[in-house]
Design a protein around this motif. Structure first.
Motif, mmCIF file in Angstrom:
data_model
loop_
_atom_site.group_PDB
_atom_site.id
_atom_site.type_symbol
_atom_site.label_atom_id
_atom_site.label_comp_id
_atom_site.label_asym_id
_atom_site.label_seq_id
_atom_site.Cartn_x
_atom_site.Cartn_y
_atom_site.Cartn_z
ATOM 1 N N TRP A 1 0.830 -1.215 0.000
ATOM 2 C CA TRP A 1 0.000 0.000 0.000
ATOM 3 C C TRP A 1 0.864 1.265 0.000
ATOM 4 N N ARG A 2 1.964 1.262 0.761
ATOM 5 C CA ARG A 2 2.871 2.418 0.757
ATOM 6 C C ARG A 2 3.391 2.686 -0.659
ATOM 7 N N ILE A 3 3.715 1.603 -1.361
ATOM 8 C CA ILE A 3 4.252 1.767 -2.715
ATOM 9 C C ILE A 3 3.175 2.262 -3.676
ATOM 10 N N VAL A 4 1.983 1.699 -3.558
ATOM 11 C CA VAL A 4 0.883 2.131 -4.432
ATOM 12 C C VAL A 4 0.563 3.611 -4.180
ATOM 13 N N ARG A 5 0.559 4.008 -2.895
ATOM 14 C CA ARG A 5 0.267 5.403 -2.571
ATOM 15 C C ARG A 5 1.329 6.308 -3.170
ATOM 16 N N ARG A 6 2.569 5.879 -3.005
ATOM 17 C CA ARG A 6 3.667 6.668 -3.544
ATOM 18 C C ARG A 6 3.631 6.686 -5.083
ATOM 19 N N GLY A 7 3.206 5.580 -5.679
ATOM 20 C CA GLY A 7 3.109 5.493 -7.145
ATOM 21 C C GLY A 7 2.085 6.476 -7.694
ATOM 22 N N ASP A 8 1.077 6.767 -6.908
ATOM 23 C CA ASP A 8 0.137 7.855 -7.161
ATOM 24 C C ASP A 8 -0.341 7.932 -8.606
ATOM 25 N N ILE B 1 -7.238 2.099 4.206
ATOM 26 C CA ILE B 1 -6.988 2.253 2.760
ATOM 27 C C ILE B 1 -8.266 2.747 2.093
ATOM 28 N N PRO B 2 -8.170 3.778 1.256
ATOM 29 C CA PRO B 2 -9.381 4.232 0.559
ATOM 30 C C PRO B 2 -9.912 3.125 -0.350
ATOM 31 N N GLY B 3 -11.202 2.914 -0.312
ATOM 32 C CA GLY B 3 -11.804 1.828 -1.074
ATOM 33 C C GLY B 3 -11.486 1.883 -2.557
ATOM 34 N N GLU B 4 -11.383 3.119 -3.117
ATOM 35 C CA GLU B 4 -11.156 3.179 -4.568
ATOM 36 C C GLU B 4 -9.737 2.756 -4.940
ATOM 37 N N LYS B 5 -8.857 2.610 -3.917
ATOM 38 C CA LYS B 5 -7.503 2.116 -4.220
ATOM 39 C C LYS B 5 -7.382 0.600 -4.019
ATOM 40 N N VAL B 6 -8.435 -0.018 -3.495
ATOM 41 C CA VAL B 6 -8.453 -1.485 -3.474
ATOM 42 C C VAL B 6 -9.097 -1.937 -4.776
ATOM 43 N N PHE B 7 -8.268 -2.357 -5.688
ATOM 44 C CA PHE B 7 -8.770 -2.717 -7.019
ATOM 45 C C PHE B 7 -9.341 -4.129 -7.062
ATOM 46 N N PHE B 8 -8.801 -4.996 -6.209
ATOM 47 C CA PHE B 8 -9.242 -6.388 -6.328
ATOM 48 C C PHE B 8 -9.066 -7.109 -5.001
ATOM 49 N N LEU B 9 -9.958 -8.068 -4.752
ATOM 50 C CA LEU B 9 -9.948 -8.827 -3.502
ATOM 51 C C LEU B 9 -9.956 -10.321 -3.818
ATOM 52 N N GLN B 10 -8.864 -10.990 -3.444
ATOM 53 C CA GLN B 10 -8.772 -12.438 -3.665
ATOM 54 C C GLN B 10 -8.927 -13.149 -2.333
ATOM 55 N N LEU B 11 -9.715 -14.209 -2.340
ATOM 56 C CA LEU B 11 -10.001 -14.912 -1.089
ATOM 57 C C LEU B 11 -9.535 -16.365 -1.143
ATOM 58 N N ALA B 12 -8.881 -16.771 -0.095
ATOM 59 C CA ALA B 12 -8.523 -18.178 0.103
ATOM 60 C C ALA B 12 -8.404 -18.403 1.595
ATOM 61 N N ASP B 13 -8.819 -19.570 2.009
ATOM 62 C CA ASP B 13 -8.639 -20.015 3.382
ATOM 63 C C ASP B 13 -7.466 -20.994 3.390
ATOM 64 N N ALA B 14 -7.060 -21.466 4.536
ATOM 65 C CA ALA B 14 -6.006 -22.490 4.627
ATOM 66 C C ALA B 14 -5.993 -23.054 6.034
#
Lengths: 580, 580
Positions: free
Chosen positions: A149-156, A182-195
């Motif tokens: 997230w720090r990198i994505v924010r900095r990537g701006d 994290i602002p919702g519009e910066k979460v582009f995708f959500l992958q789900l897995a259990d283990a």
């Protein structure tokens, strides 16, 4: 919310995977690159096929080892990305997953990573596409979601956002509450897995042992809650690498996968009505062997179905139906506070409803019928007038134990969890004479509905006995020794337990000498846990695969006597061999 | 030296295990407690059975959680031990394995541990027995051999000594040279197990993934050398916990186990004569499909067996025999510097010699015949007079690829390693369309004998295609593109590779555009490693399970194109489906 599934979750060719995902009701897929690469169909053709099936292509993945590299490598990586953008354009996919680098070419420089991801996002944006950056748990420098997230924010860049993968986040044990910042519009995708919780290299854990949500040990509900609280509005998408699912029927696995998402959004499901005990278990039998055994165990042929050749055998609240057939457990029936609502929930969870039956019911993954009963079902079984004597002390059904087909163990646990609203207990593993066995029970809070599921750790081959898998029905008693004594007197086909077992038991747990002598005399087994004690004994296998168990739980013993299962298995095996 | 095996290594009932160990030539066994506990035979009866089979009972194991405990626990533990001494007396076993404690009752006090072990040894000695103390790699306080040795030394009792287990020592990566400082008479027992290098919890690694010596990554020879240098004169004893062996035929596993010990003592074996290439590979075929394919690949029907309906097909040094039969690789033949000595070594390693064959040969674990040839074998195949044209550029056999039956993968690698003197290469794993596949090749130093072994990571079920397993024969060319072009012109049934593969290849490895175009045109696949490049292409599956490959190795490329195997598998699957 929209529901997606990565093609890598399912076995087969891309055609198989797409058809299975669509049939299970998914809205979209993640296109796993290798599935496309081995396909003879051009991307444009696959786009049409997906459209015909009502599937969107929500993500193209994975793109590896892109960021924080020297200029010459960057140039090569951009060339590589452009080729993939070409493919995505043909596919009609507008989001690419970029995993944090594991390359020896990468350097530990967040600014450089951000700058280069900005550049990539710019290239993507020029084609109407977006980049979802994901921290692999084993990334070389970036291995946590907050670092990515720090990198994505900095990537701006508006076309640069995060992909959050529950496995990568939860396997690290990091605090997930920070996701909410994290602002919702910066979460582009959500992958789900259990283990399951395993102590191993996280890469191997991820590649072999992921499970669908609700099948493992992760708190997916809390995780998804955090992500949704950001305002994320993309799909809930499954990305599960699992050795078993990779080689099992994709149509079934897709339904299992869909069920896992439906359970995750369970607020939208009809609530599971309370269950209050096993109403009956139905066995298909050929010949009189099982009926004779039940009689010798103190059961009474108490009722006969009005119209069908089905017998009701009863002792206390233990009830067994005998039907004609091939010698297996054909149905288990639970008492539901509201069978109609139970069926509504089952339907919402894609459980196949049974037709041509007189009770509301669904088919479990191994084909066993599961019925939801209210009080009235007994009216179909007028009394035979047979004498119901004092019996042998059985008071009810403790549990039904069903060895699962190899491919359906996790599916079955999730089925019972979601459809019946039962809670999975801890899985255990033990060494049987012919290989390791994994065992997991599901039960309700009152513990008057218990279903025990077993599976071989490896699918059995020619040497080890395996098919048909054994199944059994365990009855409860308040005095196992007395029940065994009575049944022995009545000539029940009880399983003899070797003396060696009792010598070992004396050494291990040192039960009082009187008790030990009685256990030995009546071939009753013994176990102990932090709550209490467990006394249990078995019959021989009756017909091809069914046997009975009688159990006495003292002071809240919680298990199923797994430590003694190998003794029982060896004894059963010996009997089979001696009978040829 | 005497050779022993722990009963836990083998599948089945105790009777099965004992019979299998004796049949494979073991001198003794370690009695694993659970095998005795589930047995209906009294210890005295088992003692007689072992004596009849010529097996001594060298160790009784395991006794857990004994030492460094408070007085009340010590009293209970001594009682427990006395019960086990009773059993051992009946069995005629005079050594008990005591594992370092994992109990919460234990304290970190070497003096206390030594004092209590001294006491135990005293009790044992009173009954003519001895105690072998072993550091588990996951022991609570004692987890290294040098720590266990300090305690044994301090315990100072003639009936107290060490058990050294190669897994517990080598899994820790500790320096093993210090073993040489232990007096041989204090090393009471030596347990041997190999294992692959895995990054996981050592307990799980130990319980699921041990292998017989020579099947894993440990340097067992050096380890055994250290132990023998102390003067240790007890048995070499195998203790292998392995999920596959636990459920596979114990008679076969016992022979595999014995072979692993024989290889470990290889100074006593006849040395493996040098091999110098694949002499031929024999296929059993029905119908003309394979012969037609060979002809179209530029082979010539060059010879015909004097007396049998066997054809010799040849191109360069690539030789294929066609026999009538069920459509599989029936034999592979290697050129041996001394076939007679090859057979002597094979016999010493319990490889089953073939009878009724005209060449010296043995049966590999999957049933394939392995022949040892000298120059003379071609004399049995007088020339047909058929015209041998320029062919399609094939110069020899690169490798034979045999998918192994699930239970026999590690056994097969050890078979080829020991019997043929080949060296196992690194194992690789890849995701095929229907599940994960593990692959491992064995080869000679000159790399002109290569045998590639594949196995599904999980035994295949009903969904995934599996049986019969595919097999193939890979021929070498110096110019794959030219060979493919020529074969295409001659109408060979070459496997079409999807365009998507080439688009991805361009993105991944960016071969020069001319090369890429040629690869695409002729359906040739491409790979690259740190040495060089690899070009290869396939035929369709001919009959039920055999296909051909043509490979070009450039600059010492060492692999087998595993990255491309899924593309081939998907294409083969598609063809099979399209043919119904």
């Amino acid at each position: 919310m929209r529901r997606s599934i990565a093609t890598v979750c399912l076995s087969g060719t891309l055609e198989d995977k797409l058809a299975a995902a669509a049939a299970a009701g998914f809205d979209g897929i993640e296109m796993f690159e290798n599935d496309l690469v081995v396909s003879p169909h051009a991307p444009a053709e696959i786009r049409r096929r997906c459209a015909d099936l009502g599937l969107s292509i929500d993500l193209y993945q994975p793109f590896r080892d892109f960021e924080a590299v020297p200029p010459d490598v960057l140039a090569a990586n951009l060339r590589r990305a452009e080729r993939k953008f070409d493919v995505m354009a043909e596919l009609g996919a507008d989001m690419m997953l970029v995993c944090s680098s594991v390359s020896p070419d990468a350097v530990d420089d967040d600014d450089l990573a951000a700058e280069q991801l900005h550049l990539l996002a710019d290239r993507a944006a020029a084609r109407g596409m977006r980049i979802a950056y994901e921290a692999l748990a084993w990334g070389r420098f970036v291995d946590t979601f907050d670092h990515s997230w720090r990198i994505v924010r900095r990537g701006d860049h508006p076309a640069l956002g995060l992909c959050l993968d529950s496995f990568h986040v939860l396997s690290r044990g990091t605090d997930t509450a920070a996701i909410r910042t994290i602002p919702g519009e910066k979460v582009f995708f959500l992958q789900l897995a259990d283990a399951p919780r395993l102590h191993m290299d996280v890469l191997q854990w991820s590649r072999h042992h992921r499970l669908f949500p609700g099948q493992g040990a992760f708190d997916l509900a809390a995780f998804v809650g955090h992500v949704l609280s950001t305002g994320y509005a993309g799909p809930l998408s499954l990305e599960v690498f699992n050795d078993v699912f990779r080689q099992s029927d994709p149509w079934r696995a897709a339904v299992d996968a869909m069920r896992s998402l439906l359970l995750l959004e369970q607020d939208r499901l009809p609530p599971a009505p309370a269950l209050s005990g096993h109403a009956f278990t139905e066995l298909e039998v050929s010949g009189p062997e099982v009926a004779n055994a039940l009689a010798a165990m103190g059961f009474c042929h108490a009722g006969q179905h009005r119209t069908k050749p089905v017998q009701l055998w009863r002792q206390g609240a233990a009830r067994v139906l005998l039907n004609e057939g091939s010698g297996q457990v054909s149905a288990l029936a639970v008492e539901s506070a509201d069978p109609e609502r139970s069926m509504a929930r089952a339907a919402a969870l894609h459980a196949p409803a049974l037709t041509d039956v007189s009770l509301p019911g669904v088919a479990a993954p191994d084909g066993t019928a599961v019925f939801f009963c209210s009080d009235g079902w007994l009216e179909d079984f007028p009394r035979t007038g047979e004498h119901e004597d004092a019996g042998a002390g059985l008071v009810g059904t403790d549990h039904v134990s069903l060895t699962q087909p190899f491919d359906n163990f996790d599916e079955a646990a999730l089925f019972y969890r979601s459809v019946l609203g039962l809670t999975p207990e801890l899985a255990t593993e033990f060494a049987a004479p012919f290989g390791l066995v994994r065992s997991r029970a599901v039960s309700n809070v009152a513990r008057d509905v218990r279903i025990s599921l077993d599976v071989a750790l490896l699918r059995r081959g020619e040497w080890a006995p395996g098919v048909p898998e054994p199944q059994h029905l365990a009855f409860a008693t308040r005095d196992a020794i007395a029940s065994a004594k009575e049944m022995q007197a009545r000539g029940a086909p009880l399983l003899a337990i070797p003396d060696n077992y009792y010598d070992d038991l004396d050494s291990r747990l040192a039960p009082p000498p009187d008790l030990l002598a009685a256990l030995r005399e009546y071939s009753v087994l013994y176990d102990r846990d932090e709550h209490g004690e467990f006394l249990h004994f078995y019959t021989d296998v009756l017909g091809s695969r069914v046997f009975f168990e009688v159990v006495q739980r003292i002071d809240g013993y919680a298990g199923y006597g797994a430590a003694n299962a190998p003794v029982r298995m060896a004894a059963h095996r010996r009997l089979r061999l001696s009978r040829g």
